[in-house]
Design a protein around this motif. Structure first.
Motif, PDB file in Angstrom:
ATOM      1  N   GLN A 184       0.838  -1.205   0.000  1.00 17.11           N
ATOM      2  CA  GLN A 184       0.000   0.000   0.000  1.00 17.11           C
ATOM      3  C   GLN A 184       0.873   1.256   0.000  1.00 17.11           C
ATOM      4  OE1 GLN A 184      -3.498   0.470   0.501  1.00 17.11           O
ATOM      5  NE2 GLN A 184      -3.313   2.629   0.930  1.00 17.11           N
ATOM      6  N   GLY A 238       3.023   5.758  -3.201  1.00 17.44           N
ATOM      7  CA  GLY A 238       4.110   6.749  -3.163  1.00 17.44           C
ATOM      8  C   GLY A 238       4.409   7.252  -1.758  1.00 17.44           C
ATOM      9  N   ARG A 239       4.322   6.356  -0.779  1.00 16.62           N
ATOM     10  CA  ARG A 239       4.587   6.793   0.584  1.00 16.62           C
ATOM     11  C   ARG A 239       5.971   6.420   1.091  1.00 16.62           C
ATOM     12  NH1 ARG A 239      -1.001   6.715   0.491  1.00 16.62           N
ATOM     13  NH2 ARG A 239      -1.942   8.402   1.658  1.00 16.62           N
ATOM     14  N   MET A 276      -4.451   7.040   7.459  1.00 20.88           N
ATOM     15  CA  MET A 276      -3.326   6.777   6.568  1.00 20.88           C
ATOM     16  C   MET A 276      -2.052   6.610   7.368  1.00 20.88           C
ATOM     17  SD  MET A 276      -4.134   9.436   3.552  1.00 20.88           S
ATOM     18  CE  MET A 276      -5.829   9.643   3.093  1.00 20.88           C
ATOM     19  N   SER A 277      -1.275   5.622   7.011  1.00 21.22           N
ATOM     20  CA  SER A 277      -0.120   5.294   7.827  1.00 21.22           C
ATOM     21  C   SER A 277       0.972   6.359   7.776  1.00 21.22           C
ATOM     22  CB  SER A 277       0.440   3.949   7.379  1.00 21.22           C
ATOM     23  OG  SER A 277       0.640   3.962   5.982  1.00 21.22           O
ATOM     24  N   THR A 278       1.467   6.629   6.579  1.00 21.84           N
ATOM     25  CA  THR A 278       2.530   7.616   6.459  1.00 21.84           C
ATOM     26  C   THR A 278       2.128   8.615   5.392  1.00 21.84           C
ATOM     27  OG1 THR A 278       3.526   5.988   5.010  1.00 21.84           O
ATOM     28  CG2 THR A 278       4.530   6.245   7.178  1.00 21.84           C
ATOM     29  N   GLU A 279       2.925   9.676   5.295  1.00 21.77           N
ATOM     30  CA  GLU A 279       2.571  10.697   4.312  1.00 21.77           C
ATOM     31  C   GLU A 279       3.208  10.404   2.973  1.00 21.77           C
ATOM     32  OE1 GLU A 279       3.168  14.631   5.707  1.00 21.77           O
ATOM     33  OE2 GLU A 279       1.360  14.488   6.937  1.00 21.77           O
ATOM     34  N   HIS A 280       2.591  10.969   1.932  1.00 20.63           N
ATOM     35  CA  HIS A 280       3.165  10.821   0.601  1.00 20.63           C
ATOM     36  C   HIS A 280       4.526  11.499   0.525  1.00 20.63           C
ATOM     37  CE1 HIS A 280      -1.001   9.971  -0.632  1.00 20.63           C
ATOM     38  NE2 HIS A 280      -0.403   9.256  -1.554  1.00 20.63           N
ATOM     39  N   ARG A 326      -5.495   2.776  -1.745  1.00 13.45           N
ATOM     40  CA  ARG A 326      -6.332   3.576  -0.848  1.00 13.45           C
ATOM     41  C   ARG A 326      -6.620   4.965  -1.437  1.00 13.45           C
ATOM     42  NH1 ARG A 326      -7.734   3.246   4.830  1.00 13.45           N
ATOM     43  NH2 ARG A 326      -8.830   5.158   5.249  1.00 13.45           N
ATOM     44  N   ASP A 327      -5.604   5.554  -2.077  1.00 17.43           N
ATOM     45  CA  ASP A 327      -5.801   6.879  -2.672  1.00 17.43           C
ATOM     46  C   ASP A 327      -6.834   6.825  -3.793  1.00 17.43           C
ATOM     47  OD1 ASP A 327      -3.782   7.626  -0.967  1.00 17.43           O
ATOM     48  OD2 ASP A 327      -2.223   7.512  -2.501  1.00 17.43           O
TER      49      ASP A 327
END
Lengths: 270, 238
Positions: A262, A267-268, B1-5, B80-81
């Motif tokens: 995910q 793009g994380r 959301m776990s982490t940021e883009h 998810r996005d």
């Protein structure tokens, strides 16, 4: 036609055909000297489908790809463990003819690498050394069929004796694909085949990949997730040498099960 | 959301999309609440305001859709996005319908304004049904804001109550109309008001299903509990 062939052609056993795995990797580990690049990868590649291998640089996707035709053999200090079969045959057995294997499992590289020969000879080279065509007539046919299948015939048919290196980047890449399919392989491995191409040439290759899967099983390594989404039926995500997740491409790109997949595809992390 | 883009502007655009939906949800709540109050309180000014403010909800729908289209074209969202973006399209469409239905309730409240002998029991039932639908809308917007599966499922399960109230109002209205044909005109308006509220409840459950998809990646396939039986009521037997 044998009974088995009739069964597989009458459409009723389509599921069985679909489920046939061409390449099966069991607990594949790869070491480059002391450094371990792959950790117990278990991946099955279904026949007549495009399987995309994705993941950040250094994740092991190209390493896995290169295991399938033993391209890693040429790297000093590289050791491959586990069992890798193509059509049920363990390709790491000592009595395997690697040259024969690489004809059955062809490869297309990131940068188009035609031989410094004519377009005709680029294609004819493989069948010639493998003794797959006898006489000029038969060879002409192999060259034409291969170029047609690679979607290049109409563009080059009037200049087959010109050097392959004189073609555009996209044409050169299709020439390399034609060269790979000329020896009638079962599997084609593609290592970022479009990364040096413009969007139009990329679209042509992607269209070609889709056509080729009718005859061949294709495994493609790509850094472009959009490309993986467009061309493949199955996608495998690698991270730090581990196969994190593998599944149908639409599931991987709409609803991946693993948080790392995910994060990567949205793009994380890079 | 776990982490940021890694690309912060992408993160900002997704946040902006969520914020805009929350704002549109807020406007829709005000719209529905205005519609219910204009019926209950026979408040002409409030009804007119409610009718007029629907245009703002429509404008927001177009604005959010444009934002989502731009996001797809420029960012090619995945996983998810992607679901966030698809959810945006679906939720704004449901909110826009809720806005429209509320506007229709407000319009009808103006028509029946001068009708003074409406049974108080009917008015109470309609208000209660309206408050229930408003509660469902609030709860589902919270479920979206909190990305809460539990809250979304609660909304999904409790639409049945609104359906049951609609059944009873439907029967009550039929009785009034049969007792006194002069009531047919006003009762028809009330019937549509009740039906609109019932539809609003349905849109709230649609949003709950979308929130479920957004969180789990799976569409709800089960038949949701429904109790609207009015489509099989035979007037002659009633």
């Amino acid at each position: 036609m044998s009974v088995a062939e009739q069964i597989s052609n009458n459409g009723q056993s389509e599921t069985a055909v679909e489920n046939k795995f061409k390449v099966i990797g069991k607990d594949i580990t790869v070491h480059y000297g002391e450094k371990q690049a792959l950790f117990d990868v278990n991946l099955r590649i279904p026949e007549h489908q495009v399987t995309a291998l994705i993941g950040p640089s250094g994740c092991g996707k190209s390493t896995f790809l290169r295991c399938i035709n033993r391209m890693n053999d040429v790297i000093d200090g590289c050791r491959v463990g586990g069992e890798l079969t193509v059509d049920g045959v363990d390709i790491y057995r000592s009595n395997i003819d690697v040259v024969e294997l690489r004809a059955r499992v062809g490869m297309v590289f990131q940068k188009p690498n035609p031989f410094p020969k004519s377009i005709y000879d680029n294609i004819a080279y493989g069948p010639r050394i493998h003794g797959q065509a006898s006489g000029r007539g038969e060879m002409d046919e192999v060259v034409e069929t291969s170029l047609r299948r690679a979607g290049l015939w109409d563009e080059v048919k009037d200049r087959l004796d010109e050097p392959g290196t004189g073609l555009s980047g996209g044409q050169q890449q299709r020439l390399c694909i034609a060269r790979a399919i000329a020896v009638n392989p079962d599997v084609i491995l593609m290592d970022e085949p479009c990364s040096a191409l413009d969007p139009i040439a990329t679209a042509r290759i992607e269209e070609l990949i889709d056509e080729l899967r009718e005859r061949f099983t294709i495994v493609i390594v790509t850094h472009s997730m959009q490309q993986a989404a467009r061309v493949s039926q199955r996608t495998a995500f690698f991270h730090l040498g581990v196969l994190v997740e593998e599944g149908e491409t639409d599931q991987i790109f709409t609803n991946p099960k693993d948080e790392r997949t995910q994060d990567y595809i949205t793009g994380r992390f890079g | 959301m776990s982490t940021e883009h890694i690309v912060k502007s992408f993160e900002d655009e997704l946040d902006a999309l969520s914020t805009a939906i929350a704002q549109m949800g807020g406007l829709t709540e005000v719209q529905l609440s205005g519609a219910i109050d204009s019926v209950a309180r026979k408040d002409l000014r409030l009804a007119e305001q409610t009718v007029a403010s629907d245009a703002q909800i429509d404008a927001m729908e177009h604005e959010i859709e444009a934002q989502a289209v731009k996001l797809i074209a420029l960012r090619q969202p995945m996983a998810r996005d992607l679901r966030e973006t698809i959810a945006a399209f679906k939720i704004v469409s449901d909110l826009e319908r809720i806005g429209d239905l509320s506007k229709n309730i407000a319009k009808r409240s103006i028509v029946i304004l001068d009708h003074h002998d409406t049974p108080s029991r009917l008015m109470q039932s309609l208000s209660r049904m309206g408050r229930l639908a408003l509660g469902q809308l609030k709860k589902v917007l919270d479920a979206y804001a909190n990305r809460s599966l539990e809250e979304a499922q609660e909304v999904w399960m409790s639409d049945e109550e609104i359906d049951e109230m609609y059944n009873s109002i439907f029967r009550e209205l039929l009785t009034y109309m049969m007792e006194d044909p002069r009531m047919i005109g006003v009762c028809t308006h009330f019937l549509f008001i009740a039906k609109n509220i019932e539809r609003i409840g349905d849109h709230a459950t649609n949003i709950a299903e979308t929130v479920n998809y957004l969180i789990t990646g799976e569409w709800v396939v089960d038949e949701r509990p429904k109790s609207d039986q009015t489509s099989s009521v035979n007037m002659i037997d009633s």
